[in-house]
Design a protein around this motif. Structure first.
Motif, PDB file in Angstrom:
ATOM      1  N   MET A   1       8.067  -4.062 -11.411  1.00 28.38           N
ATOM      2  CA  MET A   1       7.633  -3.214 -10.310  1.00 28.38           C
ATOM      3  C   MET A   1       8.592  -3.375  -9.130  1.00 28.38           C
ATOM      4  O   MET A   1       8.876  -4.484  -8.713  1.00 28.38           O
ATOM      5  N   LEU A   2       9.084  -2.256  -8.637  1.00 26.06           N
ATOM      6  CA  LEU A   2      10.041  -2.319  -7.544  1.00 26.06           C
ATOM      7  C   LEU A   2       9.381  -2.876  -6.268  1.00 26.06           C
ATOM      8  O   LEU A   2       8.171  -2.855  -6.114  1.00 26.06           O
ATOM      9  N   TYR A   3      10.239  -3.363  -5.377  1.00 25.25           N
ATOM     10  CA  TYR A   3       9.794  -3.907  -4.105  1.00 25.25           C
ATOM     11  C   TYR A   3      10.556  -3.110  -3.053  1.00 25.25           C
ATOM     12  O   TYR A   3      11.784  -3.215  -2.961  1.00 25.25           O
ATOM     13  N   GLN A  58       7.104   8.540  -1.003  1.00 21.33           N
ATOM     14  CA  GLN A  58       6.090   8.603   0.053  1.00 21.33           C
ATOM     15  C   GLN A  58       5.240   7.337  -0.001  1.00 21.33           C
ATOM     16  O   GLN A  58       4.772   6.942  -1.080  1.00 21.33           O
ATOM     17  N   ARG A  64       1.751   6.629   4.845  1.00 20.40           N
ATOM     18  CA  ARG A  64       1.835   8.030   4.405  1.00 20.40           C
ATOM     19  C   ARG A  64       3.142   8.715   4.840  1.00 20.40           C
ATOM     20  O   ARG A  64       3.265   9.931   4.750  1.00 20.40           O
ATOM     21  N   TRP A  66       6.986   9.856   4.435  1.00 17.20           N
ATOM     22  CA  TRP A  66       8.028  10.079   3.443  1.00 17.20           C
ATOM     23  C   TRP A  66       9.261   9.308   3.899  1.00 17.20           C
ATOM     24  O   TRP A  66       9.625   9.359   5.074  1.00 17.20           O
ATOM     25  N   HIS A  76      18.082  -0.510 -10.839  1.00 16.94           N
ATOM     26  CA  HIS A  76      16.920  -0.507  -9.935  1.00 16.94           C
ATOM     27  C   HIS A  76      17.199  -1.227  -8.623  1.00 16.94           C
ATOM     28  O   HIS A  76      16.280  -1.443  -7.835  1.00 16.94           O
TER      29      HIS A  76
ATOM     30  N   TYR B 167      -2.705 -10.697  -7.144  1.00 17.69           N
ATOM     31  CA  TYR B 167      -1.348 -10.531  -6.637  1.00 17.69           C
ATOM     32  C   TYR B 167      -0.995 -11.740  -5.790  1.00 17.69           C
ATOM     33  O   TYR B 167      -1.816 -12.200  -4.998  1.00 17.69           O
ATOM     34  N   TYR B 169       2.342 -14.048  -3.738  1.00 18.47           N
ATOM     35  CA  TYR B 169       3.718 -14.114  -3.244  1.00 18.47           C
ATOM     36  C   TYR B 169       4.070 -15.583  -3.060  1.00 18.47           C
ATOM     37  O   TYR B 169       3.213 -16.386  -2.698  1.00 18.47           O
ATOM     38  N   ASP B 250      11.395  -6.131 -12.626  1.00 18.66           N
ATOM     39  CA  ASP B 250      12.324  -5.815 -11.552  1.00 18.66           C
ATOM     40  C   ASP B 250      11.922  -6.457 -10.228  1.00 18.66           C
ATOM     41  O   ASP B 250      10.742  -6.640  -9.947  1.00 18.66           O
ATOM     42  N   HIS B 251      12.922  -6.721  -9.418  1.00 22.46           N
ATOM     43  CA  HIS B 251      12.742  -7.221  -8.058  1.00 22.46           C
ATOM     44  C   HIS B 251      11.907  -8.501  -8.014  1.00 22.46           C
ATOM     45  O   HIS B 251      10.999  -8.643  -7.204  1.00 22.46           O
ATOM     46  N   MET B 253       9.595  -9.737  -9.827  1.00 24.58           N
ATOM     47  CA  MET B 253       8.149  -9.677 -10.089  1.00 24.58           C
ATOM     48  C   MET B 253       7.914 -10.304 -11.465  1.00 24.58           C
ATOM     49  O   MET B 253       8.502  -9.883 -12.455  1.00 24.58           O
ATOM     50  N   TYR B 278       0.191 -11.209 -10.811  1.00 25.38           N
ATOM     51  CA  TYR B 278       1.445 -10.520 -10.511  1.00 25.38           C
ATOM     52  C   TYR B 278       2.091 -11.291  -9.372  1.00 25.38           C
ATOM     53  O   TYR B 278       1.548 -11.316  -8.259  1.00 25.38           O
ATOM     54  N   ARG B 280       5.251 -12.085  -6.913  1.00 23.83           N
ATOM     55  CA  ARG B 280       6.542 -11.698  -6.351  1.00 23.83           C
ATOM     56  C   ARG B 280       7.146 -12.968  -5.771  1.00 23.83           C
ATOM     57  O   ARG B 280       6.618 -13.524  -4.801  1.00 23.83           O
ATOM     58  N   LYS B 449      21.058 -11.874 -12.826  1.00 23.98           N
ATOM     59  CA  LYS B 449      21.005 -10.563 -12.186  1.00 23.98           C
ATOM     60  C   LYS B 449      20.058 -10.610 -11.003  1.00 23.98           C
ATOM     61  O   LYS B 449      20.325 -10.054  -9.955  1.00 23.98           O
ATOM     62  N   ALA B 733      -5.705  15.551  -2.537  1.00 24.89           N
ATOM     63  CA  ALA B 733      -4.674  14.553  -2.213  1.00 24.89           C
ATOM     64  C   ALA B 733      -3.284  15.170  -2.289  1.00 24.89           C
ATOM     65  O   ALA B 733      -2.422  14.903  -1.444  1.00 24.89           O
ATOM     66  N   SER B 737      -0.289  15.548   0.738  1.00 20.36           N
ATOM     67  CA  SER B 737       1.098  15.085   0.558  1.00 20.36           C
ATOM     68  C   SER B 737       2.095  16.230   0.734  1.00 20.36           C
ATOM     69  O   SER B 737       3.174  16.064   1.295  1.00 20.36           O
TER      70      SER B 737
END
Lengths: 89, 998
Positions: A1-3, A58, A64, A66, A76, B167, B169, B250-251, B253, B278, B280, B449, B733, B737
């Motif tokens: 999961m990206l950060y 977003q 909220r 963008w 990534h 979660y 950290y 990734d990152h 995690m 999870y 981080r 990496k 929703a 957006s």
């Protein structure tokens, strides 16, 4: 999961964001004559880049806003993030 | 039952607490602290399963996560779980387990016939054989393969256990609590870093639990205990056992599965079964250790053949002898350590060492204990079917090609050591470019990496002294960067025995005239001969060889087989191992329960449930609910024995004749405020908005840039710069957006704010010819006449002291109003409406009646606005402004969108006026035409028209404009129906729209 570093909120996990595609696409101005090709390029035609890519996200479960994210689509890696109105140098 | 193979004293088990358990129906005893594997071995049980393909008898091979054989079906507290490794399952009172992959029993397994037909089951057998005849696949081959394959049975019952997600950290995450993990964690913790230390086993210490070393003035094991005890007292440290870090994403995690309750007879109240973390981490120390690798020889899968490190672990940790006449077969010093441990407990071993003349402190000790050592000797084949009875051994030439005379010696187990393979899975998952290290014949992590460092034997370092030194240093330096603190720690003295170089030898050649199976992958039954076939048939890439032979693809991910497979490929191909490369390591490192992955998001919890403020009223009045997105809405209100059809018909009819009330709280609501609000609406909607006066509502349609309808709804001008927008329940929703996208990115110059107010307002739609009379009684002071409050008008009112918004809008096609009050007053409003409405015969109506009313009026909704239709298709082209520009307008000029025979909404009535048309049915011209029968359109929504008392449907039909009056067929192969129909106008009831304006 990206950060992802939201320029408004700080480092947040990807599951707070939703993806919004290529940030370099510019919508043609309203009330302006646009050729089929130009319009197709705006609506449909996207490059599937490998490497550095400026894209929109977003912060949907956060502020909220963008934001623009400079990300390597292969590794990534995220290099920089920008507010919506920030110029990307 | 006696535990005949348990030694008198020793081990880390609690001998004061006996536990009884069942395996394959038979009751045994073990001790607290046992694994299921150690308890079975203590009772002399070596046969635990049958192999995957040949159904050969299988026993225990390892003692932990690397175990390829001992996969069992576990029964616990009325639940069952497959794919449990007996070596990892802790014993508890009342545990029950069964063998898998055997029928009728592990002792007599019919599938074992495959073993004698094995000539028919070489690599690629399934690919080659089950190709033809095609019709055999579903009826014969697949059921057969399904029955033969698999490692247990998943329960079909609802899982009563709870699983949690968490979660977290941290500064440093440390995977593994062996010497390197402990040293790294301790140094970092002392510098004040936030540390998480994870150990997959129940006991901390890793290799220190089984090795004969001293750290400082204590045994390695005592040192480990001391460090753990201190770490546990530190507020900045989380220490977790039974917790496997199985994925590096990734990152930085990482995901960890904590087995909270698996070691207990039943999960404690309020506790989860497993917890998925999870994490981080800023920095990750991988101290995952190494796994002993086997040497390949004939029948090396016979029960009783196991890793020498496992034999030592069973003895030192559990006090269990895996045999009383062991044979040790080794190419390095580790085998000697096992032999010495046996000797200490009075068991004599024979050590076969493939090396000619090795010398080291460990070997000296073995010699001084009088252990029988045979140099340049190998095991050629194990003998015995369900258990090792003897071994064929022979001397081997220096080039390892020629065997001497075969001798047979009696033994009851063969402990094999082919040196050590670093556990590089996590580093590789993180993207580390691994490299081959010649000295140890294995891959180790290379260039990182992400922020990960691998330490200790996972990094190919097998000296304890060096491991501790680097680990203390790494932990200290990494934490110093984060906390800016530097608390020096004295590195303790280490006493360990030096070992000598291992032998680069991994596979015993076949003796002349013998055709023993020599297994590489023990779980998937892949033998040396299978890899040879794959290479002979032209497979070159290791990834292809893996898939063709299934080498390393079992649930153990080839932890004991990968390197030997690589050695074989490189030898046949005459390449070096690094040129062959290894296959990709992917998470999870070990199997993870689906329950843990899903967590709490099960059933009703898989998404949030939203309820309107009037929900409890609906419940009390026999509402039957339906899921509408995340909302629960009344579908109908049951009276007596009514079914859905009868109830919705009654409710809809009452709207057409009297008055009904419907809960419309779920509609999306967005407040649009600012001086440029009108301009925004003008760009977002297809119709004109600049001239909408205050106190008026307008229906609008918005498109995506590709011209497809995105949503529709009414928007009301509340005051000069304030608009109240409504959206469909489903798109609420997305619309928000969408607006934010244009305001923030495309037209930031517009001075407008948008915010969701869906939850702020409760809404009730009052519809029917008597709705005005009702409204007047609700708001006696207001002028709600047709002139005072005309169609699409808006006013504010006072509902017995509660501020209300009144909109004259209609979805049902009847004279109708929508009343909104602040959510907290929703129930008050509803009860008031019901109370006042009694004299007008008011009835609440649900979504089913709501659909009926809108369908027969030809109002489009989600089933028509399905992401494939443009305004024209929905007969909404009248709302598309020709003068101004708006989002998606340019796309409407696309040739397909202006085609003469463009699809369009129509009404559909069955010719017999009786048969309801299933939604999704295709409209065709000729019901007898050969397949594929050209589809002209599809039924989007169906109802029973209460106005005409016959079925009525809406359809999106090609050239719909010119099809009115045509006779077609509605075909539903799913429901097996062919219905002759007539195409009519979509406005079936009140086509001129007079009622809403009355």
């Amino acid at each position: 999961m990206l950060y992802i570093n939201c320029p408004h909120c700080g480092m947040r996990s990807q599951n707070e964001f939703s993806y919004g595609g290529d940030a370099s696409v510019k919508r043609p101005e309203l009330n302006k004559e646009v050729s089929d090709q130009e319009w197709d390029n705006f609506v449909y035609n996207r490059k599937s880049l490998r490497g550095k890519h400026l894209e929109l996200w977003q912060h949907i479960s956060g502020c909220r806003q963008w934001i623009k994210v400079e990300r390597d689509t292969a590794t990534h890696e995220i290099f920089r993030t920008f507010k919506a109105d920030e110029e990307v140098a | 039952m006696t535990q005949a193979f348990r030694i008198e004293n020793g081990g880390l088990i609690n001998r004061d607490k006996k536990l009884s358990f069942k395996f394959n129906g038979k009751t045994y005893l073990g001790y607290e602290g046992d694994s299921l594997a150690s308890a079975l071995l203590a009772n002399g049980v070596h046969l635990v399963g049958r192999s995957f393909k040949y159904h050969r008898p299988r026993g225990f091979f390892g003692a932990g996560v690397d175990e390829p054989y001992a996969v069992v079906q576990l029964y616990r507290n009325g639940e069952t779980e497959p794919n449990i490794k007996a070596t990892e399952q802790e014993l508890f009172e009342g545990l029950e387990a069964k063998s898998v992959n055997c029928w009728p029993s592990v002792n007599f397994d019919i599938g074992a016939i495959n073993n004698f037909l094995k000539i028919f089951l070489p690599a690629g057998f399934y690919y080659k054989t089950f190709m033809w005849p095609k019709s055999f696949w579903y009826r014969i081959y697949e059921p057969f393969i399904r029955k033969a394959a698999g490692l247990g049975v998943a329960s079909t019952k609802h899982d009563k256990e709870r699983y949690e997600h968490k979660y977290e950290y941290c500064d440093l995450l440390i995977a593994g609590s062996g010497p390197s993990g402990l040293a790294g964690a301790y140094a970092a913790a002392k510098n004040g870093a936030k540390v998480i230390l994870a150990e997959d086993k129940s006991r901390f210490g890793g290799s220190l639990l089984t090795s004969d070393v001293n750290i400082g003035n204590q045994s390695g094991q005592d040192w480990a205990e001391g460090i753990i005890a201190e770490l546990k007292t530190m507020p900045n440290v989380v220490v977790k056992n039974r917790s496997q870090i199985f994925g590096y994403y990734d990152h930085n995690m990482l995901v960890m599965s904590e087995k909270v309750s698996d070691h207990l007879p039943a999960t404690k109240k309020y506790h989860p079964n497993k917890r998925l973390w999870y994490i981080r981490a800023k920095e990750v120390l991988i101290s995952s250790g190494s796994i002993e690798r086997p040497i390949v020889f004939g029948n090396n899968d016979t029960p009783g053949v196991m890793l020498s490190s496992a034999a030592k672990e069973y003895l030192k940790v559990y006090g269990v002898l895996v045999g009383i006449k062991p044979l040790v077969f080794t190419n390095n010093d580790s085998g000697y350590e096992t032999a010495i441990e046996f000797k200490k407990h009075g068991v004599d071993t024979v050590v076969l060492d493939s090396r000619k003349n090795p010398e080291s402190e460990i070997i000296d000790e073995a010699k001084s204990l009088g252990i029988n050592i045979k140099n340049s000797y190998v095991v050629v084949a194990a003998q015995g079917y369900k258990k090792v009875k003897s071994a064929d051994i022979a001397s081997i030439s220096e080039d390892k090609k020629k065997l001497g005379k075969i001798e047979n010696i009696e033994c009851d187990c063969i402990c094999v050591s082919g040196f050590w393979t670093p556990t590089i899975h996590l580093a590789s998952q993180s993207g580390n470019k691994t490299k081959f290290k010649e000295e140890i014949d294995a891959f180790v992590p290379g260039q990182s990496k992400q922020n990960e460092i691998t330490l200790g034997s996972a990094n190919g370092v097998f000296s304890l002294e060096e491991t501790l030194k680097t680990s203390f240093k790494t932990g200290s330096e990494l934490s110093k960067k984060i906390t800016k603190k530097d608390n020096e720690i004295a590195i303790p003295n280490v006493v360990e025995k030096k070992s000598s170089q291992h032998d680069k030898f991994w596979c015993v050649p076949l003796p002349k005239g013998k055709n023993y199976k020599r297994f590489l992958d023990f779980q998937n039954d892949v033998a040396v001969s299978d890899v040879e076939i794959a290479l002979r048939e032209g497979y070159r890439s290791i990834e292809h060889v893996k898939r063709y032979t299934t080498l390393g693809m079992a649930t153990d991910q080839g932890k004991t087989s990968n390197l030997n497979g690589l050695q074989l490929v490189s030898e046949i191909e005459n390449k070096v191992v690094p040129a062959v490369g290894h296959t990709t390591f992917r998470p999870p490192y070990t199997p993870v329960s689906i329950g843990a992955i899903v967590g709490r998001e099960v059933g009703k919890q898989s998404k949030p449930t939203r309820k309107s403020p009037m929900h409890s009223w609906h419940e009390k009045n026999n509402a039957v609910f339906v899921d509408a997105g995340v909302w629960l809405r009344p579908r109908y209100y049951r009276r007596g024995n009514e079914n859905l059809f009868e109830a919705s018909k009654r409710e809809a009819k009452n709207v057409r004749t009297n008055v009904g009330v419907c809960d419309v709280t779920t509609l999306g609501k967005i407040d649009v405020k600012g001086p440029d609000a009108a301009e925004l609406l003008n760009r977002v909607y297809t119709n004109a908005w600049l001239k909408l006066p205050v106190g008026k509502a307008r229906y609008g349609v918005m498109l995506r840039e590709d011209g497809i309808v995105m949503d529709d709804g009414t928007t009301t001008r509340i005051s000069e710069n304030h608009y109240h927008m409504t959206t469909t329940t489903a798109q609420a929703a997305n619309v928000l957006s969408h607006l934010e996208y244009y305001l923030q990115l495309v037209w930031p110059e517009l001075n407008v704010n948008v915010v969701s107010t869906t939850e702020q307002w409760a809404g009730a739609a009052i519809a029917g010819p008597k709705s005005r009379d009702l409204l007047q009684k609700l708001f006696p002071k207001l002028d709600v006449s047709n002139e005072g409050l005309p169609f699409m008008g808006y006013m504010e009112g006072d509902l017995s002291g509660v501020k209300a918004r009144i909109f004259r809008i209609s979805f049902s096609g009847e004279l109708a109003y929508e009343v909104n009050v602040e959510s907290d007053y929703g129930n008050f409003m509803w009860e008031k409406i019901m109370e006042v409405g009694e004299e007008f015969n008011i009835q609440p109506y649900g979504t089913e009646a709501l659909s009926t009313l809108r369908i027969e009026m030809g109002h489009v909704a989600g089933s028509e606005l399905d992401g494939r239709t443009i305004p024209f298709d929905n007969a909404l082209e009248g709302l598309v402004s020709k003068k101004k520009d708006f989002i998606g307008k340019r796309s409407l000029q696309r040739s397909a969108f202006i085609a003469e025979d463009r699809q369009r909404i129509v009404g559909v009535v069955p010719l017999d006026k009786q048969t309801s048309i299933p939604e999704g049915s295709h409209l065709v011209k000729d019901d007898k035409a050969p397949l594929p029968n050209p589809k002209l359109g599809h039924i989007s929504a169906s109802c029973w028209s209460v106005e005409y008392d016959n079925p009525f449907s809406l359809a999106i039909l090609k050239d719909g404009k010119n099809m009115i009056g045509q006779k077609l067929f509605a075909m539903s192969p799913l429901k097996n129906k062919v219905i002759p129909v007539e195409i009519v106008s979509s406005h079936y009831v009140d086509p001129k729209g007079e009622r809403v304006r009355s």
